[in-house]
Design a protein around this motif. Structure first.
Motif, PDB file in Angstrom:
ATOM      1  N   ASN A   1       0.830  -1.208   0.000  1.00 53.10           N
ATOM      2  CA  ASN A   1       0.000   0.000   0.000  1.00 53.10           C
ATOM      3  C   ASN A   1       0.866   1.261   0.000  1.00 53.10           C
ATOM      4  N   ALA A   2       1.954   1.206   0.753  1.00 50.85           N
ATOM      5  CA  ALA A   2       2.865   2.361   0.766  1.00 50.85           C
ATOM      6  C   ALA A   2       3.440   2.569  -0.639  1.00 50.85           C
TER       7      ALA A   2
ATOM      8  N   ALA B   1       3.256   5.562  -5.638  1.00 50.20           N
ATOM      9  CA  ALA B   1       2.994   5.595  -7.083  1.00 50.20           C
ATOM     10  C   ALA B   1       1.869   6.584  -7.401  1.00 50.20           C
ATOM     11  N   ASN B   2       0.829   6.608  -6.566  1.00 49.73           N
ATOM     12  CA  ASN B   2      -0.272   7.561  -6.772  1.00 49.73           C
ATOM     13  C   ASN B   2       0.210   9.001  -6.616  1.00 49.73           C
TER      14      ASN B   2
ATOM     15  N   GLN C   1       2.199   9.831  -9.618  1.00 51.54           N
ATOM     16  CA  GLN C   1       1.304  10.022 -10.765  1.00 51.54           C
ATOM     17  C   GLN C   1       0.652  11.399 -10.717  1.00 51.54           C
ATOM     18  N   ARG C   2       0.229  11.837  -9.531  1.00 57.41           N
ATOM     19  CA  ARG C   2      -0.362  13.164  -9.405  1.00 57.41           C
ATOM     20  C   ARG C   2       0.661  14.250  -9.743  1.00 57.41           C
ATOM     21  N   LYS C   3       1.903  14.065  -9.270  1.00 58.75           N
ATOM     22  CA  LYS C   3       2.949  15.030  -9.590  1.00 58.75           C
ATOM     23  C   LYS C   3       3.193  15.075 -11.105  1.00 58.75           C
TER      24      LYS C   3
END
Length: 169
Positions: free
Chosen positions: A44-45, A50-51, A54-56
């Motif tokens: 999960n970390a 990764a999330n 991805q936002r960056k």
């Protein structure tokens, strides 16, 4: 009773064995559960990281798209300025060519007028002062002579107005 006590002892031994197995299962399941939770937390970390990444990246992509659009707009403005500059240079070049043509036409007209004036002076008596300019006899000669020299007629009127003063020396 021996048999009954034997069955009871057997039953109690099996129950103790089941409790022991149950206890061992619980002892084995607890670390396995903990290991699974730790593994899931670790995954999960990684997914959370990764999330975030991805936002960056999405933010960077939007920023770069905006910058690319601004650059394209500025490039379009520069291209327009260069085209206007080129057009202005062409106009300057056209004006320069036009002025050179006028200058050549004026030289041709002046030469023609001098030749005509010299021809008239040689055949006419000498004048004590500058005579009135002979428009009536002079203009057809000028036009005939200028046509043979490929002179543009729109400048003839300018020269005709200027000529009397130029030759009255």
């Amino acid at each position: 009773m021996t048999m009954l006590s034997h069955l009871l002892k057997e039953h109690q031994a099996k129950q103790n064995e089941r409790k022991k197995l149950q206890q061992e299962r619980l002892e084995a399941i607890t670390p396995a559960t903990h290991l699974a939770e730790v593994s899931v937390d670790h995954l999960n970390a990684g997914v959370a990281q990764a999330n975030r990444s991805q936002r960056k990246l999405d933010h960077k992509v939007k920023s770069l798209q905006i910058q690319a659009a601004q650059s394209a707009e500025q490039t379009g403005q520069w291209i327009g300025m260069v085209e206007n500059f080129n057009r202005a240079l062409k106009e300057i070049w056209d004006v320069q060519n036009w002025a050179q043509k006028i200058e050549l036409d004026m030289c041709s007209i002046t030469t023609t007028l001098k030749d005509i004036y010299k021809g008239q002076r040689q055949s006419a008596p000498s004048w004590p002062s500058c005579p009135p300019f002979p428009h009536s006899s002079f203009l057809p000669q000028l036009l005939k002579r200028s046509e043979s020299n490929n002179v543009n007629h729109k400048y003839c009127n300018i020269v005709i107005d200027w000529l009397p003063d130029a030759f009255c020396m």
